[in-house]
Design a protein around this motif. Structure first.
Motif, PDB file in Angstrom:
ATOM      1  N   ARG A   1     -10.785 -30.211  -7.836  1.00  0.00           N
ATOM      2  CA  ARG A   1      -9.631 -29.573  -8.493  1.00  0.00           C
ATOM      3  C   ARG A   1      -9.746 -28.055  -8.465  1.00  0.00           C
ATOM      4  O   ARG A   1      -8.766 -27.351  -8.206  1.00  0.00           O
ATOM      5  N   ARG A   2     -10.933 -27.532  -8.732  1.00  0.00           N
ATOM      6  CA  ARG A   2     -11.115 -26.078  -8.753  1.00  0.00           C
ATOM      7  C   ARG A   2     -10.957 -25.467  -7.363  1.00  0.00           C
ATOM      8  O   ARG A   2     -10.310 -24.425  -7.213  1.00  0.00           O
ATOM      9  N   VAL A   3     -11.552 -26.091  -6.357  1.00  0.00           N
ATOM     10  CA  VAL A   3     -11.455 -25.554  -4.993  1.00  0.00           C
ATOM     11  C   VAL A   3     -10.019 -25.583  -4.508  1.00  0.00           C
ATOM     12  O   VAL A   3      -9.520 -24.609  -3.941  1.00  0.00           O
ATOM     13  N   SER A   4      -9.321 -26.693  -4.745  1.00  0.00           N
ATOM     14  CA  SER A   4      -7.931 -26.760  -4.299  1.00  0.00           C
ATOM     15  C   SER A   4      -7.064 -25.763  -5.067  1.00  0.00           C
ATOM     16  O   SER A   4      -6.139 -25.186  -4.499  1.00  0.00           O
ATOM     17  N   ALA A   5      -7.368 -25.523  -6.343  1.00  0.00           N
ATOM     18  CA  ALA A   5      -6.604 -24.533  -7.105  1.00  0.00           C
ATOM     19  C   ALA A   5      -6.821 -23.124  -6.550  1.00  0.00           C
ATOM     20  O   ALA A   5      -5.870 -22.336  -6.460  1.00  0.00           O
TER      21      ALA A   5
ATOM     22  N   VAL B   1       1.776 -18.248   9.076  1.00  0.00           N
ATOM     23  CA  VAL B   1       1.173 -19.280   9.928  1.00  0.00           C
ATOM     24  C   VAL B   1      -0.312 -19.464   9.608  1.00  0.00           C
ATOM     25  O   VAL B   1      -0.749 -20.572   9.283  1.00  0.00           O
ATOM     26  N   PHE B   2      -1.097 -18.397   9.693  1.00  0.00           N
ATOM     27  CA  PHE B   2      -2.542 -18.546   9.506  1.00  0.00           C
ATOM     28  C   PHE B   2      -2.912 -18.879   8.064  1.00  0.00           C
ATOM     29  O   PHE B   2      -3.727 -19.763   7.816  1.00  0.00           O
ATOM     30  N   LYS B   3      -2.342 -18.168   7.114  1.00  0.00           N
ATOM     31  CA  LYS B   3      -2.676 -18.467   5.709  1.00  0.00           C
ATOM     32  C   LYS B   3      -2.140 -19.844   5.305  1.00  0.00           C
ATOM     33  O   LYS B   3      -2.763 -20.549   4.507  1.00  0.00           O
ATOM     34  N   GLY B   4      -1.010 -20.233   5.868  1.00  0.00           N
ATOM     35  CA  GLY B   4      -0.503 -21.588   5.621  1.00  0.00           C
ATOM     36  C   GLY B   4      -1.431 -22.647   6.187  1.00  0.00           C
ATOM     37  O   GLY B   4      -1.658 -23.692   5.572  1.00  0.00           O
ATOM     38  N   ALA B   5      -1.973 -22.379   7.384  1.00  0.00           N
ATOM     39  CA  ALA B   5      -2.921 -23.322   7.989  1.00  0.00           C
ATOM     40  C   ALA B   5      -4.218 -23.390   7.187  1.00  0.00           C
ATOM     41  O   ALA B   5      -4.792 -24.479   7.014  1.00  0.00           O
ATOM     42  N   VAL B   6      -4.685 -22.252   6.693  1.00  0.00           N
ATOM     43  CA  VAL B   6      -5.904 -22.243   5.860  1.00  0.00           C
ATOM     44  C   VAL B   6      -5.649 -23.015   4.572  1.00  0.00           C
ATOM     45  O   VAL B   6      -6.495 -23.817   4.137  1.00  0.00           O
ATOM     46  N   LEU B   7      -4.496 -22.803   3.960  1.00  0.00           N
ATOM     47  CA  LEU B   7      -4.147 -23.528   2.742  1.00  0.00           C
ATOM     48  C   LEU B   7      -4.090 -25.031   3.001  1.00  0.00           C
ATOM     49  O   LEU B   7      -4.655 -25.819   2.239  1.00  0.00           O
ATOM     50  N   ALA B   8      -3.437 -25.425   4.082  1.00  0.00           N
ATOM     51  CA  ALA B   8      -3.314 -26.856   4.397  1.00  0.00           C
ATOM     52  C   ALA B   8      -4.683 -27.471   4.681  1.00  0.00           C
ATOM     53  O   ALA B   8      -5.003 -28.553   4.169  1.00  0.00           O
ATOM     54  N   ALA B   9      -5.500 -26.807   5.495  1.00  0.00           N
ATOM     55  CA  ALA B   9      -6.813 -27.356   5.835  1.00  0.00           C
ATOM     56  C   ALA B   9      -7.714 -27.435   4.605  1.00  0.00           C
ATOM     57  O   ALA B   9      -8.394 -28.444   4.384  1.00  0.00           O
ATOM     58  N   GLY B  10      -7.730 -26.391   3.800  1.00  0.00           N
ATOM     59  CA  GLY B  10      -8.571 -26.395   2.596  1.00  0.00           C
ATOM     60  C   GLY B  10      -8.134 -27.439   1.597  1.00  0.00           C
ATOM     61  O   GLY B  10      -8.963 -28.143   1.013  1.00  0.00           O
ATOM     62  N   PHE B  11      -6.834 -27.550   1.388  1.00  0.00           N
ATOM     63  CA  PHE B  11      -6.324 -28.534   0.434  1.00  0.00           C
ATOM     64  C   PHE B  11      -6.578 -29.955   0.927  1.00  0.00           C
ATOM     65  O   PHE B  11      -6.970 -30.823   0.151  1.00  0.00           O
ATOM     66  N   LEU B  12      -6.368 -30.203   2.221  1.00  0.00           N
ATOM     67  CA  LEU B  12      -6.634 -31.540   2.763  1.00  0.00           C
ATOM     68  C   LEU B  12      -8.128 -31.871   2.745  1.00  0.00           C
ATOM     69  O   LEU B  12      -8.498 -33.041   2.620  1.00  0.00           O
ATOM     70  N   GLY B  13      -8.974 -30.854   2.864  1.00  0.00           N
ATOM     71  CA  GLY B  13     -10.411 -31.092   2.757  1.00  0.00           C
ATOM     72  C   GLY B  13     -10.800 -31.621   1.393  1.00  0.00           C
ATOM     73  O   GLY B  13     -11.687 -32.470   1.273  1.00  0.00           O
ATOM     74  N   THR B  14     -10.133 -31.142   0.345  1.00  0.00           N
ATOM     75  CA  THR B  14     -10.434 -31.635  -1.001  1.00  0.00           C
ATOM     76  C   THR B  14      -9.670 -32.913  -1.313  1.00  0.00           C
ATOM     77  O   THR B  14     -10.200 -33.805  -1.955  1.00  0.00           O
ATOM     78  N   TYR B  15      -8.437 -33.016  -0.858  1.00  0.00           N
ATOM     79  CA  TYR B  15      -7.618 -34.181  -1.187  1.00  0.00           C
ATOM     80  C   TYR B  15      -8.109 -35.428  -0.470  1.00  0.00           C
ATOM     81  O   TYR B  15      -8.244 -36.480  -1.065  1.00  0.00           O
ATOM     82  N   ARG B  16      -8.393 -35.292   0.814  1.00  0.00           N
ATOM     83  CA  ARG B  16      -8.879 -36.439   1.605  1.00  0.00           C
ATOM     84  C   ARG B  16     -10.398 -36.560   1.599  1.00  0.00           C
ATOM     85  O   ARG B  16     -10.939 -37.481   2.194  1.00  0.00           O
ATOM     86  N   LYS B  17     -11.057 -35.602   0.990  1.00  0.00           N
ATOM     87  CA  LYS B  17     -12.516 -35.562   0.942  1.00  0.00           C
ATOM     88  C   LYS B  17     -13.088 -35.599   2.354  1.00  0.00           C
ATOM     89  O   LYS B  17     -13.985 -36.358   2.677  1.00  0.00           O
TER      90      LYS B  17
END
Length: 198
Positions: A16-20, A54-70
């Motif tokens: 939760r903290r990392v995704s936030a 584009v790049f910050k959106g991709a970083v946000l998506a990758a980071g969030f999916l890393g925590t959401y999908r573990k």
């Protein structure tokens, strides 16, 4: 089971903290760049579109999916995307660098790169702990009561039927039955009489 339950709570809290942090940091950058993109009239449109959206959106998506999908794949992709963004736009004229760089003497993309590396490491460590906990008995509840309900028999003590049978076997067959009427003493008759008068 209590230790495993506490470790699972720690992993979920870390996710939760990392995704936030990803959502707040990248979301702020994307929003600010989107506003600058809409208000800009000069030749920085391609830079704002690529760097901010584009790049910050991709970083946000990758980071969030890393925590959401573990997923370690997505968690590791976030700093790689940020590294590519930093190298590609190192000498570019960034609005945030003009404002914050003048105050702090740093490049904002380098700060985002360092933060994404730290967040990726935290996510990968939490993922390793989560994978270990998945293999443990009782996952994901780690509750003894839940395990007892699942097996249908309590681990400690007897079932209700076994306890009733045990009481029947141990009960004495020659127990005296109590009479329905108990003898009254003189004091009790006086109090009963007074209560009837009221």
């Amino acid at each position: 089971m209590t230790k495993n339950h506490a470790d699972l709570n720690r992993c979920e809290r870390m996710y939760r903290r990392v995704s936030a942090v990803y959502v707040l940091a990248c979301g702020f950058y994307i929003l600010a760049d989107a506003l600058l993109f809409l208000m800009s009239m000069n030749g920085d449109l391609l830079y704002l579109l690529l760097n901010g959206l584009v790049f910050k959106g991709a970083v946000l998506a990758a980071g969030f999916l890393g925590t959401y999908r573990k997923s370690n794949l997505f968690a590791g992709a976030a700093p790689l995307i940020m590294l590519f963004n930093t190298v590609l736009f190192w000498n570019a004229d960034n609005y945030f660098d003009k404002f914050l760089g003048g105050l702090l003497g740093i490049k904002i993309n380098a700060v985002y790169l360092a933060a994404s590396v730290v967040l990726a490491v935290l996510t990968i460590v939490a993922n390793a702990k989560y994978r270990y906990l998945e293999q443990q008995e009782g996952f994901p509840q780690f509750s003894e009561v839940f395990e007892q309900q699942k097996t249908g028999r309590p681990q400690y003590g007897l079932t209700f039927e076994e306890r009733v049978e045990q009481i029947r076997k141990s009960a004495r067959s020659d127990m005296e039955e109590l009479s329905a009427e108990a003898p009254l003493t003189d004091d009790s008759r006086q109090s009963v009489g007074k209560m009837d008068e009221i």
